[in-house]
Design a protein around this motif. Structure first.
Motif, PDB file in Angstrom:
ATOM      1  N   ASP A  84      30.605  42.202  37.110  1.00 45.99           N
ATOM      2  CA  ASP A  84      30.123  41.942  38.573  1.00 45.99           C
ATOM      3  C   ASP A  84      30.796  42.590  39.610  1.00 45.99           C
ATOM      4  O   ASP A  84      30.355  43.266  40.480  1.00 45.99           O
ATOM      5  N   TYR A  85      31.998  43.349  39.240  1.00 41.78           N
ATOM      6  CA  TYR A  85      32.923  43.648  40.183  1.00 41.78           C
ATOM      7  C   TYR A  85      32.419  45.174  40.479  1.00 41.78           C
ATOM      8  O   TYR A  85      32.459  45.634  41.593  1.00 41.78           O
ATOM      9  N   ILE A  86      31.889  45.713  39.608  1.00 38.34           N
ATOM     10  CA  ILE A  86      31.128  47.248  39.439  1.00 38.34           C
ATOM     11  C   ILE A  86      29.875  47.124  40.497  1.00 38.34           C
ATOM     12  O   ILE A  86      29.745  47.983  41.527  1.00 38.34           O
ATOM     13  N   LEU A  92      27.389  39.476  30.139  1.00 35.95           N
ATOM     14  CA  LEU A  92      27.206  39.202  31.497  1.00 35.95           C
ATOM     15  C   LEU A  92      29.144  39.264  31.759  1.00 35.95           C
ATOM     16  O   LEU A  92      29.646  38.172  31.104  1.00 35.95           O
ATOM     17  N   SER A  93      29.826  40.093  32.458  1.00 35.02           N
ATOM     18  CA  SER A  93      31.127  39.863  32.822  1.00 35.02           C
ATOM     19  C   SER A  93      31.350  39.371  34.266  1.00 35.02           C
ATOM     20  O   SER A  93      30.858  40.184  35.294  1.00 35.02           O
ATOM     21  N   ILE A  94      31.759  38.155  34.424  1.00 34.40           N
ATOM     22  CA  ILE A  94      31.994  37.772  35.747  1.00 34.40           C
ATOM     23  C   ILE A  94      33.146  37.277  36.072  1.00 34.40           C
ATOM     24  O   ILE A  94      33.943  36.412  35.222  1.00 34.40           O
ATOM     25  N   ARG A 119      23.906  37.172  47.149  1.00 31.58           N
ATOM     26  CA  ARG A 119      22.783  36.899  46.703  1.00 31.58           C
ATOM     27  C   ARG A 119      22.966  37.274  45.197  1.00 31.58           C
ATOM     28  O   ARG A 119      22.638  36.505  44.254  1.00 31.58           O
ATOM     29  N   GLY A 120      23.515  38.373  44.769  1.00 26.01           N
ATOM     30  CA  GLY A 120      23.997  38.908  43.443  1.00 26.01           C
ATOM     31  C   GLY A 120      24.677  37.863  42.813  1.00 26.01           C
ATOM     32  O   GLY A 120      24.709  37.588  41.765  1.00 26.01           O
ATOM     33  N   PHE A 121      25.778  37.338  43.285  1.00 27.66           N
ATOM     34  CA  PHE A 121      26.797  36.559  42.721  1.00 27.66           C
ATOM     35  C   PHE A 121      25.877  35.332  42.415  1.00 27.66           C
ATOM     36  O   PHE A 121      26.365  34.501  41.333  1.00 27.66           O
ATOM     37  N   THR A 123      38.770  43.478  42.505  1.00 29.08           N
ATOM     38  CA  THR A 123      37.782  42.539  42.402  1.00 29.08           C
ATOM     39  C   THR A 123      38.317  41.168  42.374  1.00 29.08           C
ATOM     40  O   THR A 123      37.921  40.219  43.045  1.00 29.08           O
ATOM     41  N   SER A 124      38.887  40.811  41.233  1.00 26.92           N
ATOM     42  CA  SER A 124      39.184  39.554  40.688  1.00 26.92           C
ATOM     43  C   SER A 124      40.170  38.588  41.634  1.00 26.92           C
ATOM     44  O   SER A 124      40.111  37.581  42.098  1.00 26.92           O
TER      45      SER A 124
END
Length: 237
Positions: free
Chosen positions: A20-22, A134-136, A166-168, A232-233
């Protein structure tokens, strides 16, 4: 760290990772280029980093200690010292005061006395339809006050970006459905500089709709890479 059925913190799977961070960083850089810039400004990266660490520091405390700890004090410890990262000294103070006020309002108005279900944790869940894991990174997730099994997901962004939001939402939908068998009850996104809170119904999209959206974002995941997991985290968003 909480254990989520079907999701793990350190995956053994060899499937490609959908980070997700990328995707988020690529979308933010694209927005800056569209606005005439080069990439996400350093001041926003550093402020997002400070916000993430501050919220993590605050909600890592017990509710009793939280009540006696001003979040402004924790923010001050994390705030970027390099004023030159900002366009001007006036802008530096405007951002600092706005972010500080937003965090004070946030922590004084919700989840007092509660312990987060997830707090700045990175999770992986296999998604066979995408042939990817999926890495979130979830900043804050709470058990629903109305339904004990429901989850309220919170995300905090220094500046708003519709595509990232929206992506999140789609990523959270896929993660929760694959991990818990149900969508989140709600997804709450805060645009701190705009002083805006957006609340979304977690059941707004079907699993199929969210999978289709992630297929589109997968291109950014493969072409990106300028992002940073730590930024990001507890930082870049």
């Amino acid at each position: 760290m909480n254990t989520a059925c079907g999701a793990v913190a350190n995956p053994a799977s060899r499937l490609p990772k959908f980070h997700d961070y990328i995707v988020e960083r690529t979308l933010l850089d694209m927005a800056e280029v569209s606005a005439g810039g080069k990439e996400l400004p350093l001041w926003r990266q550093q402020v997002q980093y400070a916000v993430g660490h501050t919220l993590n520091d605050y909600y890592s405390l017990t509710p009793e200690v939280r009540r006696e700890t001003p979040i402004q004090f924790l923010l001050e410890r994390r705030w970027p010292l390099r004023v030159q990262l900002f366009p001007s000294l006036m802008h530096y103070w405007e951002v600092k005061n706005t972010i500080s006020d937003a965090l004070v309002r946030l922590v004084s108005s919700c989840h007092e006395g509660e312990i987060p279900f997830m707090l700045y944790e990175q999770w992986y869940v296999p998604v066979p339809e995408l042939q990817m894991d999926l890495s979130i990174i979830f900043q804050l997730v709470w058990h629903s006050r109305r339904r004990g099994s429901g989850l309220n997901v919170q995300k905090f962004m220094v500046c708003g970006n519709e595509e990232v939001a929206r992506g999140f939402i789609h990523m959270a939908n896929v993660f929760c459905r694959k991990t818990f068998g149900a969508p989140p009850e709600s997804v709450e996104i805060h645009y701190l500089m705009e002083e805006e809170r957006r609340l979304y119904d977690g059941n707004a999209y079907t699993l199929e709709a969210s999978l289709d959206y992630l297929r589109l974002l997968a291109v950014l995941n493969s072409e990106g890479g300028s992002g940073c997991a730590d930024c990001t985290s507890k930082g870049e968003s």
